[in-house]
Design a protein around this motif. Structure first.
Motif, PDB file in Angstrom:
ATOM      1  N   ASN A  28     207.532  16.042  69.759  1.00 30.50           N
ATOM      2  CA  ASN A  28     207.192  16.388  71.133  1.00 30.50           C
ATOM      3  C   ASN A  28     205.677  16.248  71.306  1.00 30.50           C
ATOM      4  OD1 ASN A  28     206.936  17.450  73.673  1.00 30.50           O
ATOM      5  ND2 ASN A  28     208.139  19.290  73.261  1.00 30.50           N
ATOM      6  N   ILE A  29     205.256  15.383  72.218  1.00 35.18           N
ATOM      7  CA  ILE A  29     203.804  15.151  72.375  1.00 35.18           C
ATOM      8  C   ILE A  29     203.255  15.727  73.687  1.00 35.18           C
ATOM      9  CG2 ILE A  29     203.807  13.082  70.929  1.00 35.18           C
ATOM     10  CD1 ILE A  29     203.730  11.461  73.614  1.00 35.18           C
ATOM     11  N   PHE A  30     204.108  16.415  74.473  1.00 28.79           N
ATOM     12  CA  PHE A  30     203.641  16.992  75.739  1.00 28.79           C
ATOM     13  C   PHE A  30     203.790  18.506  75.726  1.00 28.79           C
ATOM     14  CE2 PHE A  30     205.013  12.763  77.572  1.00 28.79           C
ATOM     15  CZ  PHE A  30     203.724  12.299  77.787  1.00 28.79           C
ATOM     16  N   ASP A  31     202.977  19.174  76.553  1.00 29.71           N
ATOM     17  CA  ASP A  31     203.183  20.594  76.778  1.00 29.71           C
ATOM     18  C   ASP A  31     204.000  20.770  78.065  1.00 29.71           C
ATOM     19  OD1 ASP A  31     201.453  20.232  78.916  1.00 29.71           O
ATOM     20  OD2 ASP A  31     199.768  21.277  77.993  1.00 29.71           O
ATOM     21  N   THR A  32     204.140  22.003  78.531  1.00 31.47           N
ATOM     22  CA  THR A  32     205.014  22.263  79.676  1.00 31.47           C
ATOM     23  C   THR A  32     204.484  21.684  80.981  1.00 31.47           C
ATOM     24  OG1 THR A  32     203.955  24.407  80.035  1.00 31.47           O
ATOM     25  CG2 THR A  32     205.952  24.364  78.653  1.00 31.47           C
ATOM     26  N   GLU A  33     203.174  21.334  81.000  1.00 32.58           N
ATOM     27  CA  GLU A  33     202.600  20.727  82.201  1.00 32.58           C
ATOM     28  C   GLU A  33     202.503  19.212  82.084  1.00 32.58           C
ATOM     29  OE1 GLU A  33     199.351  23.104  84.197  1.00 32.58           O
ATOM     30  OE2 GLU A  33     199.356  24.082  82.229  1.00 32.58           O
ATOM     31  N   ALA A  34     203.193  18.657  81.084  1.00 30.99           N
ATOM     32  CA  ALA A  34     203.208  17.214  80.830  1.00 30.99           C
ATOM     33  C   ALA A  34     201.821  16.687  80.475  1.00 30.99           C
ATOM     34  CB  ALA A  34     203.792  16.442  82.015  1.00 30.99           C
ATOM     35  N   GLN A  35     201.070  17.484  79.718  1.00 31.83           N
ATOM     36  CA  GLN A  35     199.775  17.055  79.187  1.00 31.83           C
ATOM     37  C   GLN A  35     199.926  16.817  77.688  1.00 31.83           C
ATOM     38  OE1 GLN A  35     197.366  20.417  80.260  1.00 31.83           O
ATOM     39  NE2 GLN A  35     196.922  19.635  82.308  1.00 31.83           N
ATOM     40  N   LEU A  36     199.196  15.800  77.190  1.00 33.66           N
ATOM     41  CA  LEU A  36     199.288  15.491  75.766  1.00 33.66           C
ATOM     42  C   LEU A  36     198.846  16.681  74.912  1.00 33.66           C
ATOM     43  CD1 LEU A  36     197.953  11.828  75.406  1.00 33.66           C
ATOM     44  CD2 LEU A  36     200.300  12.634  75.114  1.00 33.66           C
ATOM     45  N   THR A  37     199.673  17.010  73.930  1.00 34.73           N
ATOM     46  CA  THR A  37     199.314  18.060  72.978  1.00 34.73           C
ATOM     47  C   THR A  37     199.412  17.457  71.582  1.00 34.73           C
ATOM     48  OG1 THR A  37     199.959  20.208  72.098  1.00 34.73           O
ATOM     49  CG2 THR A  37     201.690  18.939  73.138  1.00 34.73           C
ATOM     50  N   LEU A  38     198.254  17.059  71.024  1.00 30.40           N
ATOM     51  CA  LEU A  38     198.202  16.296  69.784  1.00 30.40           C
ATOM     52  C   LEU A  38     197.495  17.059  68.663  1.00 30.40           C
ATOM     53  CD1 LEU A  38     197.202  12.866  71.381  1.00 30.40           C
ATOM     54  CD2 LEU A  38     199.502  13.663  70.822  1.00 30.40           C
ATOM     55  N   LYS A  39     196.347  17.658  68.955  1.00 39.62           N
ATOM     56  CA  LYS A  39     195.596  18.389  67.934  1.00 39.62           C
ATOM     57  C   LYS A  39     196.378  19.630  67.513  1.00 39.62           C
ATOM     58  CE  LYS A  39     191.070  16.857  69.600  1.00 39.62           C
ATOM     59  NZ  LYS A  39     189.785  17.253  70.231  1.00 39.62           N
ATOM     60  N   GLY A  40     196.538  19.795  66.246  1.00 36.30           N
ATOM     61  CA  GLY A  40     197.290  20.940  65.749  1.00 36.30           C
ATOM     62  C   GLY A  40     198.794  20.783  65.896  1.00 36.30           C
ATOM     63  N   ASN A  41     199.246  19.602  66.330  1.00 33.26           N
ATOM     64  CA  ASN A  41     200.683  19.356  66.498  1.00 33.26           C
ATOM     65  C   ASN A  41     201.222  18.827  65.170  1.00 33.26           C
ATOM     66  OD1 ASN A  41     203.228  18.303  67.076  1.00 33.26           O
ATOM     67  ND2 ASN A  41     202.644  17.593  69.128  1.00 33.26           N
ATOM     68  N   ASP A  42     201.816  19.714  64.380  1.00 33.25           N
ATOM     69  CA  ASP A  42     202.269  19.345  63.031  1.00 33.25           C
ATOM     70  C   ASP A  42     203.296  18.227  63.050  1.00 33.25           C
ATOM     71  OD1 ASP A  42     200.588  21.234  61.988  1.00 33.25           O
ATOM     72  OD2 ASP A  42     202.130  22.796  61.824  1.00 33.25           O
ATOM     73  N   GLU A  43     204.190  18.239  64.072  1.00 30.17           N
ATOM     74  CA  GLU A  43     205.208  17.184  64.155  1.00 30.17           C
ATOM     75  C   GLU A  43     204.548  15.820  64.349  1.00 30.17           C
ATOM     76  OE1 GLU A  43     207.459  18.517  67.470  1.00 30.17           O
ATOM     77  OE2 GLU A  43     208.689  19.915  66.334  1.00 30.17           O
TER      78      GLU A  43
END
Length: 902
Positions: free
Chosen positions: A296-311
């Motif tokens: 999963n590369i997005f948060d609930t507002e459909a913004q990229l969440t990459l840093k600290g994203n272990d997956e």
């Protein structure tokens, strides 16, 4: 004296009050305690709603059924109520708060929900008053709301029971995610919008083969960061040797397998597709088949969440490109797309960009692009429930009208997926689940019960937090047929009125509501919730286009009521409600039925002026005048036709049968043929005719009441003041059955007069006989019965058909057109009346013109390109024009044939 005209605005509110005072629509009335029950539950409109034309059609049909069955003596419950409409209502209140720069999170959950209840009490439910204006005969004393105390208890019990039965569970799956409202939404709340976009072709390097690439085509390059595979069709020779090998994800460097899967279409794009299971529903299924990971590369507002994203970071080698990608963290998906495309271009990995029109899902209320989003949600395993719902319809326990909608029902239930029932909202039924610090779930009726379960697990009191999510609106709506009757308590109403009889609804919610009510009803009540599902069509504009504010073609039912009256609108909708055919509505149609109401009112005034009053003890079986026998016979047949139409859910046939009898048989013929008697000297025949007309007028009020309740109730009251006192208001008057009055002999005589005059009038019009011209009528080789009828009704025939004289001849006179009336020939000699040769030429020319029109339309309809590109309403309009031209041609050909035989 009656008012000169019927004024709906002056009458409707007064009549509504009279119904309420009489408790006419109350279920379980003392006088109906032993009657057979008949139940309809209203499809609960949203508290945010206002009456639109779809509501007007739906509720008119329900009201016709309820008024009809009430008059047939049944104990009718039309159960009203409103739906809390989760996301729609929350959106309205949030918008109000935002106008004052207040966010709901600033208020907190309890205060926000309090504000929603205040709005609901003050402004919601205005549709109830609008439905009353339409004439809806619900038992308003029993109104329910999907979040009232009783329904909330039902929802709670159903959730807990299904959880304990293993049918409700929590799972991480893809959902339709609305980034604006930050909640999962149902498929019904997703609007597919065609957009002009692009198709980006991107090269993925093949591991271990430095000179080889596989190119994928995508409409969403920003999701490539979550790619976990590339899929090719197993039979695609281009890629067979690559299956089982690995590609290198551009910019990220992740090794991703190349898999063979039939989802990939060799004919589309490059034949190779990127697989992003966490952000695409089809890819999710491919991922499941091949046991691929989910990133999963997005948060609930459909913004990229990459840093600290272990997956995302797992197995990704460090590189400059990765640093550039991580710099995109926090970007909105639209901006992320631009930046990623730019990075691909810089590295010459982007092979091609081509224009591409495709369908993109949008939230129907937020208007933003919906994101397939991987998240923890609550689900119902509906497969075992669906199996029972399928079997019930297959066995005929519940039938669909029209029957073809069963296929839609079967298709959906046979391919059913788990139902996502949780919503990330504050307005709705909060899920009765609590969690301890270890993540254990406790589902219970109350927090105390949950704490007891937690204590039993841990041996001590532990802190619990409640699940913040609420249930999908359809969850509570699925219980509507029995929760509104007091379930889970074993109430008298539940025993009497469940299962219900007819559900009236639109095709768009067969799965979302109808199927779910079937599943819940069978599971918790062990019976189907209704025996019949009537699916009504759409109301479109007069050209067949869907009504929309943007097109400016919306007809507001309340404005139509203000202008023409509720009766006119109801009768219009009923008369056009043919099974399986959309309604093409225009205000001219409504005006036409307003004119029908005027016709009835004028007929009532005519009856009043001619002293046609109700007579105590009048027995219609005792009438002696043939005209009166005929009128009563036709009335009896009309009653049967209307009843048969309603029983068969052919509301258009029922309404038109009533219309034909009232306008044609009664107003045009009965009153017209009765004038000589009514305007003649006092006699037994005159008294009988007056009483018969008064009797038939009462039957007309009954006949039309399901369709036009306001005017008929008013006329019932007005006519009740002429003669003996009424025993009841019209809404509770008994429906008549007058089969004993059907009289074939009277029909043979008066029917012959009507048919003869009608045919003469048609022939005169078709052959251009001057309106004021008196022409002779010759009855050819006529039987003794016809000669006798002509003698009795000759004056009427001469007056109504503008006949100069009637003769009896052995053969048709020269230059006459011949009419076949019930097997006997009537001739109209026209020599000297019209120029026969010129008229033949005119008709031939008209036929040629009609042929030319038909040819042009056939050319269009035979053009595959036209059929493909033209809007549906334009094609329908062309077909209607062809039908009109064909009917015009047939009429002219018949007239020409008559003249050629003359």
């Amino acid at each position: 004296m009656m008012d000169k005209t019927f004024d709906p605005a002056a009458v409707e509110a007064r009549i509504s009050s009279r119904w309420e005072e009489a408790e006419a629509f109350k279920a379980g009335r003392e006088d109906r305690k032993s009657a057979s029950p008949y139940t309809i539950v209203i499809p609960p409109p949203n508290v945010t709603g206002s009456l639109h034309m779809g509501h007007a059609l739906n509720n008119t049909i329900q009201d016709i059924l309820c008024r009809f069955e009430r008059m047939r003596g049944r104990d009718v419950l039309w159960q009203p109520g409103m739906d809390h409409a989760g996301i729609a209502t929350q959106m309205v209140v949030e918008r109000q708060l935002m106008e004052r720069q207040i966010h709901r999170r600033d208020l907190g959950r309890d205060e926000f929900v309090k504000r929603v209840w205040e709005w609901k009490d003050e402004s919601g439910g205005r549709i109830k008053d609008q439905l009353k204006r339409l004439g809806a005969s619900c038992d308003w004393s029993r109104e329910r709301f999907t979040m009232d105390e009783g329904l909330s208890r039902a929802v709670l019990k159903v959730f807990v029971d299904l959880y304990k039965q293993g049918l409700i569970y929590k799972d991480k799956r893809l959902v339709n995610w609305d980034p604006k409202f930050q909640t999962a939404i149902s498929d019904l709340e997703v609007q597919q919008v065609e957009v002009k976009g692009s198709l980006w072709h991107i090269r993925y390097a093949i591991e271990g083969q430095p000179d080889r690439f596989i190119t994928v085509a995508t409409t969403r390059p920003e999701t490539m960061l979550g790619d976990v595979a590339v899929a090719v069709h197993p039979d695609d020779e281009r890629y067979k040797d690559l299956v089982g090998k690995f590609a290198i994800l551009p910019l990220v460097g992740r090794r991703i397998p190349i898999v063979a899967d039939e989802y990939s279409d060799p004919e589309k794009g490059t034949g190779a597709v990127k697989i992003t299971p966490a952000h695409d529903f089809n890819d999710f299924e491919v991922g499941r088949r091949h046991k691929l990971s989910l990133i999963n590369i997005f948060d609930t507002e459909a913004q990229l969440t990459l840093k600290g994203n272990d997956e995302f970071l797992a197995d990704v080698p460090a590189s400059d490109d990765l640093d550039n990608v991580l710099a995109l963290d926090g970007l909105d998906r639209a901006e992320a797309r631009k930046r990623i495309v730019s990075l691909l271009e810089e590295r010459e990995i982007l092979v091609q960009v081509e224009p591409h029109t495709h369908v993109v899902p949008h939230g129907d209320r937020s208007g933003v692009v919906i994101e397939p989003y991987l998240t923890d949600q609550w689900y119902v395993n509906v497969k075992p429930l669906a199996d029972r719902a399928l079997a019930a319809v297959r066995k005929g326990n519940t039938k669909f009208v029209p029957e073809n909608w069963e296929k839609t029902y079967f298709q959906w239930l046979e391919n059913i997926e788990p139902w996502c029932i949780s919503r990330q909202l504050w307005w709705g039924h909060q899920i009765p689940a609590w969690y301890d610090d270890e993540g254990n779930i406790y589902v219970a009726h109350t927090e105390d019960d949950a704490r007891a379960e937690a204590k039993a697990r841990h041996g001590r009191d532990v802190a619990l937090r409640r699940d913040e999510d609420v249930l999908d609106t359809w969850f509570s709506s699925a219980l509507w047929p029995f929760s509104t009757l007091g379930w889970p308590d074993d109430t008298p109403e539940l025993k009497r009125y469940y299962p219900t009889n007819t559900l009236v609804t639109g095709f768009d919610i067969i799965f979302f509501w109808v199927a779910r009510m079937m599943m819940m009803g069978l599971h918790f009540m062990e019976e189907v919730p209704f025996d019949t599902v009537y699916i009504h069509a759409l109301v479109r504009d007069e050209k067949g286009a869907k009504m929309s504010k943007s097109k400016g073609n919306v007809i507001d039912p309340l404005e139509a009521i203000d202008q023409y009256g509720a009766d006119a609108l109801r009768m219009t909708l009923a008369a056009m409600a043919a099974q399986g055919r959309d309604i093409k509505l225009s205000l001219q149609r409504v005006e036409g039925y307003r004119n029908f109401a005027t016709k009835i009112w004028n007929a009532a005034r005519f009856a009043e002026m001619n002293e046609c009053r109700r007579v105590a003890g009048f027995d219609p079986r005792s009438v002696k005048e043939t005209l009166n026998k005929w009128a009563l016979s036709e009335c009896a047949k009309a009653i049967n036709e209307v009843a048969a139409g309603i029983e068969a859910y052919k509301f258009n046939e029922a309404a038109l049968a009533a219309y034909r009898f009232v306008w044609n048989v009664f107003c045009d013929w009965t009153l017209e043929l009765a004038k000589p008697v009514l305007q003649g000297p006092d006699s037994a025949a005159k008294d009988e005719t007056r009483a018969t007309i008064a009797f038939i007028f009462d039957e007309i009020c009954k006949l039309l009441h399901p369709f036009m309740p306001f005017m008929t109730e008013e006329l019932w009251d007005v006519k009740g003041q002429e003669g003996p006192r009424r025993e009841t208001i019209l809404a509770l008057a008994p429906w008549s059955k007058l089969d004993h009055l059907i009289d074939p002999q009277a029909e043979a005589e008066i029917g012959w007069v009507v048919d003869l005059v009608t045919e003469i009038r048609s022939a005169r019009s078709e052959t251009n006989v001057p309106a004021g011209a008196q022409i002779p009528l010759a009855l050819v080789a006529s039987s003794a019965d016809v000669q006798s009828r002509a003698g009795r009704w000759g004056d009427i025939i001469r007056r109504l058909a503008r006949i100069s004289d009637i003769s009896f001849v052995n053969s048709a006179p020269k230059s006459s057109i011949q009419l076949l009336i019930r097997g006997e020939v009537a001739a109209l000699p026209l020599e000297g009346v019209i120029d026969l040769a010129a008229e033949r030429a005119r008709l031939a020319k008209e036929i040629q013109k009609a042929d030319a029109d038909i040819g042009k339309i056939d050319a269009k309809l035979g053009n595959a390109d036209f059929i493909k590109r033209a809007p549906e309403e334009v094609i329908d309009e062309q077909r209607e024009r062809r039908d009109d031209a064909a009917a015009r041609k047939a009429k002219m050909e018949e007239a020409l044939k008559r003249l050629q035989e003359a």
